[in-house]
Write a protein that holds these residues in place. Structure first.
Motif, mmCIF file in Angstrom:
data_model
loop_
_atom_site.group_PDB
_atom_site.id
_atom_site.type_symbol
_atom_site.label_atom_id
_atom_site.label_comp_id
_atom_site.label_asym_id
_atom_site.label_seq_id
_atom_site.Cartn_x
_atom_site.Cartn_y
_atom_site.Cartn_z
ATOM 1 N N LYS A 39 0.825 -1.214 0.000
ATOM 2 C CA LYS A 39 0.000 0.000 0.000
ATOM 3 C C LYS A 39 0.853 1.254 0.000
ATOM 4 N N GLY A 55 -4.764 5.325 -0.955
ATOM 5 C CA GLY A 55 -6.144 4.847 -0.887
ATOM 6 C C GLY A 55 -6.486 3.761 -1.910
ATOM 7 N N LEU A 56 -5.804 3.777 -3.063
ATOM 8 C CA LEU A 56 -6.051 2.752 -4.075
ATOM 9 C C LEU A 56 -5.938 1.345 -3.483
ATOM 10 N N ASP A 114 -6.441 0.360 -0.419
ATOM 11 C CA ASP A 114 -7.595 0.041 0.438
ATOM 12 C C ASP A 114 -8.779 -0.387 -0.417
ATOM 13 N N ARG A 174 -0.278 11.528 3.271
ATOM 14 C CA ARG A 174 0.938 11.753 2.515
ATOM 15 C C ARG A 174 1.200 13.255 2.582
ATOM 16 N N ALA A 189 -2.176 5.576 13.461
ATOM 17 C CA ALA A 189 -3.291 6.246 12.774
ATOM 18 C C ALA A 189 -4.606 5.900 13.478
ATOM 19 N N GLU A 202 -9.230 16.243 -3.917
ATOM 20 C CA GLU A 202 -9.303 14.959 -3.215
ATOM 21 C C GLU A 202 -10.320 14.063 -3.919
ATOM 22 N N GLY A 237 -10.880 10.459 -0.779
ATOM 23 C CA GLY A 237 -10.402 10.671 0.590
ATOM 24 C C GLY A 237 -10.945 9.562 1.463
ATOM 25 N N THR A 257 -9.587 9.243 5.004
ATOM 26 C CA THR A 257 -9.439 9.508 6.441
ATOM 27 C C THR A 257 -10.661 10.235 7.014
HETATM 28 P P1 ADP Z 1 -4.319 9.157 -0.953
HETATM 29 O O1 ADP Z 1 -4.732 7.899 -1.650
HETATM 30 O O2 ADP Z 1 -4.304 10.371 -1.816
HETATM 31 O O3 ADP Z 1 -3.033 9.009 -0.206
HETATM 32 P P2 ADP Z 1 -6.604 8.648 0.794
HETATM 33 O O4 ADP Z 1 -7.192 9.462 1.898
HETATM 34 O O5 ADP Z 1 -7.538 8.159 -0.263
HETATM 35 O O6 ADP Z 1 -5.421 9.504 0.157
HETATM 36 O O7 ADP Z 1 -5.905 7.350 1.397
HETATM 37 C C1 ADP Z 1 -4.794 7.438 2.221
HETATM 38 C C2 ADP Z 1 -4.693 6.162 3.015
HETATM 39 O O8 ADP Z 1 -3.359 6.012 3.523
HETATM 40 C C3 ADP Z 1 -5.590 6.148 4.234
HETATM 41 O O9 ADP Z 1 -5.941 4.817 4.519
HETATM 42 C C4 ADP Z 1 -4.677 6.718 5.323
HETATM 43 O O10 ADP Z 1 -5.069 6.349 6.606
HETATM 44 C C5 ADP Z 1 -3.371 6.090 4.941
HETATM 45 N N1 ADP Z 1 -2.177 6.843 5.345
HETATM 46 C C6 ADP Z 1 -1.638 7.934 4.739
HETATM 47 N N2 ADP Z 1 -0.523 8.324 5.373
HETATM 48 C C7 ADP Z 1 -0.354 7.486 6.414
HETATM 49 C C8 ADP Z 1 0.639 7.371 7.463
HETATM 50 N N3 ADP Z 1 1.666 8.209 7.528
HETATM 51 N N4 ADP Z 1 0.489 6.370 8.367
HETATM 52 C C9 ADP Z 1 -0.551 5.511 8.294
HETATM 53 N N5 ADP Z 1 -1.505 5.573 7.341
HETATM 54 C C10 ADP Z 1 -1.415 6.542 6.409
#
Ligand code: ADP
Length: 470
Positions: A16, A19-20, A22, A291, A350, A367, A370, A372
């Motif tokens: 991972k 979000g993709l 997940d 991120r 998290a 976004e 999203g 979170t």
């Molecule tokens: P993106 O795909 O643009 O990064 P999303 O919100 O769709 O944004 O998904 C981000 C995912 O990654 C979420 O599940 C979030 O909890 C996780 N995530 C991002 N950064 C961290 C981090 N530093 N530690 C733990 N989980 C993270």
């Protein structure tokens, strides 16, 4: 059952970066009750192969983009997982797209063209006697697959869907790669996969897939505008009829709150403050997990933070990415006792943050969906979000109307500027001080539908229509 092959470059729990992963990981299980049999094809990164239990070779090629490759069959939960084991492309240390120093792999075009070609072949030939009806491609990494499928002469039998998770990533490579990638010269033009004299894997997908989707209705309309389309808005306008927005859900098994009612949060807030040595101030504890990139609007937050801190609010931030942003938040935490910064990637942390926080901040410039803010809703951790993309679709703003209707679940701000964000933070603190309103909002948030059930049925219907040819 509608048979769907999902092609993705990342997938939880195996690999991972965003979000993709997940979404790709959740879809097969979410779709099964809706009459869809989804199998997933994933590259054989070392981590993925190491995590596979019993595996069996179910397809192989002597020369797939310069080396021997095979498809292993494994398990993803209850569903079938196919892993493309191509050591010359995927067996290396580092991330899925870049080395340990964060430099993109030089051969990314071939790596993901190979993934896309393998997907197209599985759809054209069938695999283990299983014949997919739908090829579901995710992002640029699977962008060439619909074109390869047509080249293999299977475009009439197997229909393709491309989902855009983030249009900022387009898989662009130089035109001299046409032959190496096995692309038809006839497609190298404005109406094909050509993009300003280069090759674009994402554009190939946008042009050649039968249907297109993205991860929220608002992002679907934003994508057709110059501000959000990132150069592909014209292509998307032309395909407007074929483009839909289907919201992402979250895995409610993993992301349910460790408490049933708003009062359960206090214990987790105390633990979070203790973990980060934060003083017991009267304002809301805000959390942010992201991120650290330009997209996420964190530079705006740095400017707006005094509006929160001066009113007794606090911030716990977890993230990694842009070095300058990492340093800026570390420096900020050094001098502000109300701010704690952790640089890194840590899912357990998290979870503790979302359980203990009062609010979750998502000030993104754009976004697509999203995730979170959805975790936040499920925990009564009220989202404060920019009014864009999926953030617009999933949060009900504490506007006078939203409050009067007793429906509000968070705070939205617009335009996405430091000033509007500062005002939103002030509003958040005010709402927090009004305990009755805040508790009502927490209850609303915790009752909001954030699971997959609605979206899974939307995907299932889309696949069925595609398979039927409507
Ligand atoms: P993106 O795909 O643009 O990064 P999303 O919100 O769709 O944004 O998904 C981000 C995912 O990654 C979420 O599940 C979030 O909890 C996780 N995530 C991002 N950064 C961290 C981090 N530093 N530690 C733990 N989980 C993270």
């Amino acid at each position: 059952m509608t048979k769907v092959l999902s092609v993705t470059s990342e997938c939880v729990p195996l690999i991972k970066t965003g979000g993709l992963a997940d979404v790709a990981g959740a879809l097969p299980g979410a779709l099964a009750p809706h009459g869809v049999e989804m199998r997933t094809l994933l590259p054989g990164y070392p981590k993925v192969i190491a995590a596979m239990g019993r595996k069996k070779t179910v397809a192989q090629w002597d020369d797939l983009f310069g080396g021997f490759a095979r498809v292993w069959r494994g398990k993803l939960g209850q569903q079938v997982l196919y892993v493309l084991d191509a050591p010359h492309l995927f067996d290396r240390d580092g991330g899925p797209y870049s080395d340990a120093m964060g430099r993109d792999w030089q051969d990314n075009a071939e790596r993901f063209a190979a993934l896309s070609y393998a997907a197209a072949r599985i759809c054209a030939d069938g695999i283990e006697g299983w014949q997919p009806q739908i090829l579901h491609c995710h992002d640029w990494q699977a962008g060439f697959a619909p074109l390869y499928l047509r080249e293999l002469g299977a475009g009439d039998r197997v229909k393709s869907l491309l989902t855009i998770h983030n249009i900022a990533f387009q898989g662009i490579t130089r035109a001299s790669m046409i032959e190496r990638l096995g692309l038809p010269h006839s497609g190298f033009n404005e109406r094909g996969y050509e993009y300003w004299n280069n090759i674009s894997a994402l554009k190939a997908g946008l042009v050649y897939a039968d249907k297109l989707s993205t991860v929220s209705p608002t992002y679907a309309s934003e994508l057709m505008t110059e501000d959000f389309g990132m150069g592909l808005d014209g292509v998307l306008q032309q395909r407007q009829e074929d483009l839909t927005g289907i919201l992402n859900g979250i895995d409610e098994g993993i992301w349910s709150a460790p408490y049933k009612s708003p009062s359960g949060k206090a214990k987790h807030r105390r633990a979070l403050r203790k973990e980060f040595g934060l003083p017991d101030w009267p304002g809301p504890v805000c959390v942010l997990i992201s991120r650290l990139t330009e997209q996420k609007g964190l530079d705006l937050l740095l400017q707006a933070l005094p509006a929160l801190l001066d009113r007794g609010g606090q911030l716990v931030l977890l993230g990694s990415g842009d070095r300058a942003l990492e340093q800026a938040f570390l420096d900020y935490a050094e001098v502000h006792p109300g701010v704690a910064t952790t640089i890194g990637y840590d899912e357990a942390l998290a979870r503790r943050m979302i359980a203990g926080g009062d609010a979750i901040l998502v000030p993104s410039r754009f976004e697509p969906c999203g995730l979170t803010q959805l975790y936040g809703l499920a925990h009564g951790t009220l989202p404060l979000v920019a009014l864009t993309g999926g953030l617009a679709d999933t949060v009900i703003n504490a506007s006078p109307a939203g409050l009067a209707a007793g429906a509000a679940t968070g705070v939205q701000f617009h335009p996405v500027t430091a000033q509007a964000l500062a005002q939103a933070l002030m509003k958040l603190v005010k709402l927090f001080e009004d305990r009755a309103t805040w508790t009502k909002m927490m209850k609303n948030a915790m009752a909001a539908p954030v699971g997959w059930s609605h979206s899974a049925s939307a995907y299932a219907e889309l696949y069925r229509d595609m398979a039927r040819g409507t």
